[in-house]
Design a protein around this motif. Structure first.
Motif, PDB file in Angstrom:
ATOM      1  N   GLY C 203     -48.512  30.821 -22.720  1.00 42.80           N
ATOM      2  CA  GLY C 203     -49.626  30.488 -23.178  1.00 42.80           C
ATOM      3  C   GLY C 203     -50.437  29.006 -22.897  1.00 42.80           C
ATOM      4  O   GLY C 203     -51.596  29.046 -22.638  1.00 42.80           O
ATOM      5  N   VAL C 204     -49.392  28.104 -23.131  1.00 45.02           N
ATOM      6  CA  VAL C 204     -50.022  26.590 -22.589  1.00 45.02           C
ATOM      7  C   VAL C 204     -50.415  26.541 -21.248  1.00 45.02           C
ATOM      8  O   VAL C 204     -51.567  26.014 -21.149  1.00 45.02           O
ATOM      9  CB  VAL C 204     -49.010  25.737 -22.981  1.00 45.02           C
ATOM     10  CG1 VAL C 204     -49.185  24.332 -22.769  1.00 45.02           C
ATOM     11  CG2 VAL C 204     -48.567  25.843 -24.535  1.00 45.02           C
ATOM     12  N   ALA C 205     -49.530  26.924 -20.184  1.00 45.91           N
ATOM     13  CA  ALA C 205     -49.816  26.779 -18.821  1.00 45.91           C
ATOM     14  C   ALA C 205     -51.290  27.632 -18.650  1.00 45.91           C
ATOM     15  O   ALA C 205     -52.160  27.439 -18.003  1.00 45.91           O
ATOM     16  CB  ALA C 205     -48.726  27.314 -18.192  1.00 45.91           C
ATOM     17  N   ALA C 206     -51.099  28.895 -19.431  1.00 45.46           N
ATOM     18  CA  ALA C 206     -52.392  29.869 -19.251  1.00 45.46           C
ATOM     19  C   ALA C 206     -53.705  29.388 -19.642  1.00 45.46           C
ATOM     20  O   ALA C 206     -54.409  29.372 -19.075  1.00 45.46           O
ATOM     21  CB  ALA C 206     -51.826  31.293 -19.902  1.00 45.46           C
ATOM     22  N   ALA C 207     -53.620  28.888 -20.798  1.00 46.14           N
ATOM     23  CA  ALA C 207     -54.733  28.165 -21.337  1.00 46.14           C
ATOM     24  C   ALA C 207     -55.490  26.930 -20.741  1.00 46.14           C
ATOM     25  O   ALA C 207     -56.460  26.928 -20.349  1.00 46.14           O
ATOM     26  CB  ALA C 207     -54.388  27.736 -22.895  1.00 46.14           C
ATOM     27  N   VAL C 208     -54.324  26.086 -20.063  1.00 45.04           N
ATOM     28  CA  VAL C 208     -54.998  25.044 -19.259  1.00 45.04           C
ATOM     29  C   VAL C 208     -55.677  25.865 -17.865  1.00 45.04           C
ATOM     30  O   VAL C 208     -56.670  25.241 -17.805  1.00 45.04           O
ATOM     31  CB  VAL C 208     -53.483  24.042 -18.900  1.00 45.04           C
ATOM     32  CG1 VAL C 208     -54.144  23.251 -17.782  1.00 45.04           C
ATOM     33  CG2 VAL C 208     -53.321  23.383 -20.039  1.00 45.04           C
ATOM     34  N   ARG C 209     -55.059  26.400 -17.321  1.00 47.25           N
ATOM     35  CA  ARG C 209     -55.638  26.921 -16.066  1.00 47.25           C
ATOM     36  C   ARG C 209     -56.885  27.968 -16.394  1.00 47.25           C
ATOM     37  O   ARG C 209     -57.894  27.831 -15.657  1.00 47.25           O
ATOM     38  CB  ARG C 209     -54.451  27.998 -15.165  1.00 47.25           C
ATOM     39  CG  ARG C 209     -53.522  27.161 -15.114  1.00 47.25           C
ATOM     40  CD  ARG C 209     -52.581  27.959 -13.787  1.00 47.25           C
ATOM     41  NE  ARG C 209     -51.256  27.329 -13.787  1.00 47.25           N
ATOM     42  CZ  ARG C 209     -50.254  28.226 -14.293  1.00 47.25           C
ATOM     43  NH1 ARG C 209     -50.525  29.286 -14.599  1.00 47.25           N
ATOM     44  NH2 ARG C 209     -49.132  27.692 -14.298  1.00 47.25           N
ATOM     45  N   LEU C 210     -56.739  28.623 -17.423  1.00 44.58           N
ATOM     46  CA  LEU C 210     -58.036  29.416 -17.931  1.00 44.58           C
ATOM     47  C   LEU C 210     -59.188  28.430 -18.320  1.00 44.58           C
ATOM     48  O   LEU C 210     -60.566  28.816 -18.123  1.00 44.58           O
ATOM     49  CB  LEU C 210     -57.879  30.283 -19.060  1.00 44.58           C
ATOM     50  CG  LEU C 210     -56.923  31.486 -18.415  1.00 44.58           C
ATOM     51  CD1 LEU C 210     -56.536  32.627 -19.456  1.00 44.58           C
ATOM     52  CD2 LEU C 210     -57.811  32.329 -17.266  1.00 44.58           C
ATOM     53  N   ALA C 211     -58.899  27.099 -19.036  1.00 39.44           N
ATOM     54  CA  ALA C 211     -59.809  26.196 -19.368  1.00 39.44           C
ATOM     55  C   ALA C 211     -60.375  25.802 -18.011  1.00 39.44           C
ATOM     56  O   ALA C 211     -61.762  25.468 -17.879  1.00 39.44           O
ATOM     57  CB  ALA C 211     -59.067  25.044 -20.256  1.00 39.44           C
ATOM     58  N   GLU C 212     -59.604  25.382 -17.065  1.00 41.10           N
ATOM     59  CA  GLU C 212     -60.152  25.016 -15.732  1.00 41.10           C
ATOM     60  C   GLU C 212     -61.120  25.970 -14.950  1.00 41.10           C
ATOM     61  O   GLU C 212     -62.191  25.654 -14.341  1.00 41.10           O
ATOM     62  CB  GLU C 212     -59.029  24.761 -14.988  1.00 41.10           C
ATOM     63  CG  GLU C 212     -58.108  23.297 -15.183  1.00 41.10           C
ATOM     64  CD  GLU C 212     -56.810  23.198 -14.209  1.00 41.10           C
ATOM     65  OE1 GLU C 212     -56.441  22.128 -13.957  1.00 41.10           O
ATOM     66  OE2 GLU C 212     -56.158  24.278 -13.639  1.00 41.10           O
ATOM     67  N   ALA C 213     -60.691  27.116 -15.443  1.00 37.12           N
ATOM     68  CA  ALA C 213     -61.594  28.377 -14.876  1.00 37.12           C
ATOM     69  C   ALA C 213     -63.004  28.388 -15.748  1.00 37.12           C
ATOM     70  O   ALA C 213     -64.171  28.837 -15.373  1.00 37.12           O
ATOM     71  CB  ALA C 213     -60.928  29.665 -15.010  1.00 37.12           C
ATOM     72  N   LEU C 214     -62.892  28.097 -17.056  1.00 41.41           N
ATOM     73  CA  LEU C 214     -64.328  28.363 -17.796  1.00 41.41           C
ATOM     74  C   LEU C 214     -64.996  26.996 -17.902  1.00 41.41           C
ATOM     75  O   LEU C 214     -66.204  27.087 -17.860  1.00 41.41           O
ATOM     76  CB  LEU C 214     -63.601  28.462 -18.954  1.00 41.41           C
ATOM     77  CG  LEU C 214     -63.978  29.814 -19.837  1.00 41.41           C
ATOM     78  CD1 LEU C 214     -63.579  29.974 -21.270  1.00 41.41           C
ATOM     79  CD2 LEU C 214     -65.167  30.293 -19.542  1.00 41.41           C
TER      80      LEU C 214
END
Lengths: 246, 246, 246, 246, 246, 246
Positions: C203-214
């Protein structure tokens, strides 16, 4: 009444098997017109196969629609119901998929039902369809017998393996009936049913009878501006250019 | 990273528009490779169009997969996500549809979202996708602006009509964000967002960024016996014989 | 872009571990700003811990928001997503929880996913989140490895135990991917993925990349009168009086 | 039987109002012990307020639990049910939130119910709770009267506005009963009910009576290894260090 | 307060057992008025029995309603809640079924619950009720002890068998409480609870206490035009002619 | 094939109307045997009426079952499907309710459907049935025409009022078909369908055709230990003593 049974794969022996089952299930005034898809996969055992079975299904319906005497209903004889929504847009008559038909009959039996299909990789699609058709809450289990589609006819163990799988599904799932998850099992339903002592539902017979039930309902095609009204005309190109003419 | 953006319809100007939007959304190290479908409908506005857009999508992925340097991810740039499951079976890399991507980002904004799409007849498909992707409970409304896909670029009123539709959807539905329901709207999201004061999500940009997020996740293709494992080989015939070779 | 990773517990070694994983997952232009909660539990293993981790999360966001250069997005790095809704009200930028992010990426992989978490008592919370985020239908199983959060780093068996749990979950649940249910597992995803041959999502990597997407999605904060608009000002007293100033 | 009514906000006049309503609703052998939260917001009108009301709720329960004569049940008297799960972990007795209690009683009336709450921004939380508590299918509408919590007591129009909102909800939603969505409305239920001719349910009275119903059920606290068993002990630091001692 | 406990079957010893349990559960000011159905099956173990228990239930309510001092609430003391909707139409007071009551209390305990009932054939009905009452998501398992209803009192193994079934359900399902699925188990809840260390909920006691909670809610009967308003008068004939007079 | 159409109310003119519609819908080899309930309400417009229609339904099935030549299927010709589960337990053949049948056919048309029924108070029951039968997601609206059941035949405005209600439902709900919510409307479906240009589905015709589809499915009655196996024998007393003999 004439019902067009479309085999979405290109294997004519399977069409023949399913037409026989369909004709046996049909009422006395019903003629089954069998059509084998003119393009695509020899059997349907993946999302890829199913997607590429759709053009053949649509071509078959268009061909029948412009024939001198179009059929009164269409049965898509593959348990993935390939192209069902698109077919409903272009047909002027009811279109039934054998998965939706079999599950609808199972729901009318009452209680829960189990599905016994071919390869385990197709369970995902069957599960998705139970949700689309509203019967997920009634479907108590999805099981694979691990016999490939085209070996159903030739494998000497098919009937024994399927009977065993249906009997176990009935008990393990606490179901009231079993749905067979492949058109190629159409000839086995009655014998398995007798052995396991519960309704065993084949989608081909189910779809034929439900087509007979739907044809007298007036009003096809439906509302002029609805989801299934005729698609807007447009340019089709490349290998699929022929699909421009509806 | 190279992301293959596949336009499932055959209109190259729309591919160009979407590639521009995709490249603008991509990170500095990402190259967008645009591919226009080689067959099928010029735009996708019905179940029929969508079904017949799938072969072109699958052909594009197969062509890329056997290229010298396959792409790292695929984006299916049509809001119906045509062929998504089949594409996942044959790709060795993540495959994203712009509908799933846009709805996933909207869910991450928090609260409910509205969808504003082209023709009202496509609302049924969008609604079905909200259920398949698990966001039906978050989708507070589905609205059509009644501009055909290929007129989005040329109709001088497109931006005004869409802005108005988005603003009304936001208020009437009590939503926190709006999802644009067509790849051809990709260039308008930022401007509409500025006008209505809320996140407006374009699926093309969403899918590119989510592809960038998925590519580093190891493990593609997934489990060898899973639903999305490579399809069993088999005979393909007729017009679609070429699809036998994966 | 600067992303603020908030560790909702007070253990700085865990913050360090997660910041390393976050920075490794981030794009080249992204800086991860790690913040350890200034109050509350050393780890989060109960509803009680999670509830009392929320004030520290909110304090961290408020502190960043009034800083000279606020961050562009916030990641709540605990699998219970503590305080997510409240954080969205006070942040001027996207806020992502690592549970929602990991589940969103798993949904984009396609097919079903399994979750492997720490203590069995946290499964109830994870199950609740699958419902809140709309992915309950995709979550095929929730499993505990029974290693306490703060022993993940030090227990020499952690990787072996987790790998085994993930492999079993994949097979038993018929899943296409596995979600790791604790921020403290962030450094293990890639190695486990290689071993089990399927996507394993941290989830940490996922959240970072999804934050970059948002972040590039315009329109934050959202609608002025929406559910996540700024909270009405009011009197705060007692130990929490400092929270009156937003 | 002694029931501890905890007002999660810090406004003592509201505690007094709710204790009066609770005592009026209680059986003859029941004593209501009112506790006003010692920290946090003066009223709860946002996710932020609600999150920061939780520590005060947990402190109140811990204080009572170690008192010479702990209470037999706890009522969390705010319609967001703040901290309910955490409270259940640390209490040795039943814990009821007034939202869950009111919705449970409405479900027992039969048919559908409507909710009338204070500010429209709190509707999102109420909607989420209908899903958590399993009554989403019975909740026919969520409505705001747009009176802030602390003005309910002083605004001379409160009763008229609420009565009107309840009457309209009943008709427009086709409901059989109305749930009042704020503890501060506790004194009005009976009068509004008389005016609109249908059950009007106040959560404070509902929770008191349901607590009386639950207390005689043996077996609290529940299973030793369950979701609500006592939280694992651990270090708490900073402003919340006091919460380490349970 | 007087609560009318209606035993929908015709076995008076079972009425006596349930009245004792009801009186033990009731508040000091509550009188339980036991009524045994005057017609129909001696026990209820099938849909057929349940359907034919309904006339007796409705006759009992009508008789009480026209009595000099009608009761203040009605409890239908069979776990299938036979005739609940119809009873609500003709009663001027709250009507509770013991299944709905027991499940409502279990939901208020928090976490999931299991049901332990008599014969396995009744599990279908219990499952249906979990959906009707909105608690399907909380019900983690439905189990049969395979003791017929009328042998519960006389079989010397009843308590041991039930205790064992409850303990296993709790563990296997990961539940926080157990609901007993038959009114004839009313006297065993407390002892089983003590043995398994978790709340065990008997519907008879639950319904009595929830009736005490509902009676003070004003507004019964509900809205004049609602689903539960008085049935339109009409001709009744044959054996059931007496039901014309309400 | 002989299908027993049971009118659950006692009004013979309505039986006659429904038998005519049933015979018109039946295949050439099918004989409709009409049975009017021998006891209970003259029409069914409440939960009370429906509950008291069940004994007559069960008596009719039992009478037929012990007749020299039992029928091959049973149709319960009231839109509430009274006694369906109980009837399935005692029949040796398929039992269909007209609500389930009509909704099943509407689902097979594809897209969403609307229901137009008699009195608004019956909408609650129809809504419940959409959930039981799994079609709640397809049912886009439930509407009442406010004509009592027994006035459908005599009110000169019936056809105009119903046609108008169906046309509005189709448009307002965006449905593809309309289901008529009362057996007494059986003679109007075709004419209304022609006027509104969409399928209009009468449950009587639907049930007859679906019965014809189910009868050839072998395996009735189903599994010997299933939910619908024969009820355990037991003592019946009072006015209903005759129901002891199955």
């Amino acid at each position: 009444m004439r019902i067009c049974l479309i085999n979405p794969n290109t294997t004519t022996s399977m069409t023949d098997l399913m037409v026989r089952a369909a004709q046996a299930a049909a009422g006395s005034g019903t003629e089954i017109v069998g059509v084998t898809s003119s393009m695509g996969p020899a059997s349907i055992e993946s999302h890829y196969d199913e997607a590429l079975a759709v053009p053949g299904v649509l071509a078959a319906i268009t061909a029948d629609r412009v024939a001198e005497t179009p059929c009164d209903a269409y049965v898509l004889a593959c348990f993935g119901d390939p192209g069902l929504d698109a077919a409903r847009e272009i047909a002027d008559a009811p279109v039934l998929g054998i998965a939706q038909a079999a599950m609808a009959l199972a729901a009318l039996v009452g209680g829960g039902f189990s599905v016994v299909t071919t390869l385990s990789r197709t369970i995902g699609r069957a599960d998705e369809l139970t949700h689309r058709y509203g019967v997920a809450g009634l479907c108590r289990g999805l099981h694979a017998c691990d016999i490939p589609v085209l070996e159903l006819e030739t494998d000497p163990d098919t009937e024994a393996v399927l009977t065993d799988a249906c009997a176990r599904a009935l008990t393990d799932d606490g179901s009231e009936s079993v749905v067979l998850g492949c058109g190629g099992m159409a000839d086995l339903a009655a014998r398995i049913s007798a052995k396991i002592g519960a309704p065993v539902i084949d989608g081909v017979a189910a779809a034929v009878r439900l087509a007979e039930a739907l044809v007298p309902v007036a009003g096809f095609p439906g509302p002029a501006s609805g989801e299934y009204s005729r698609p807007p005309a447009k340019r089709y190109t490349g290998m699929l250019a022929g699909f421009e003419r509806l």
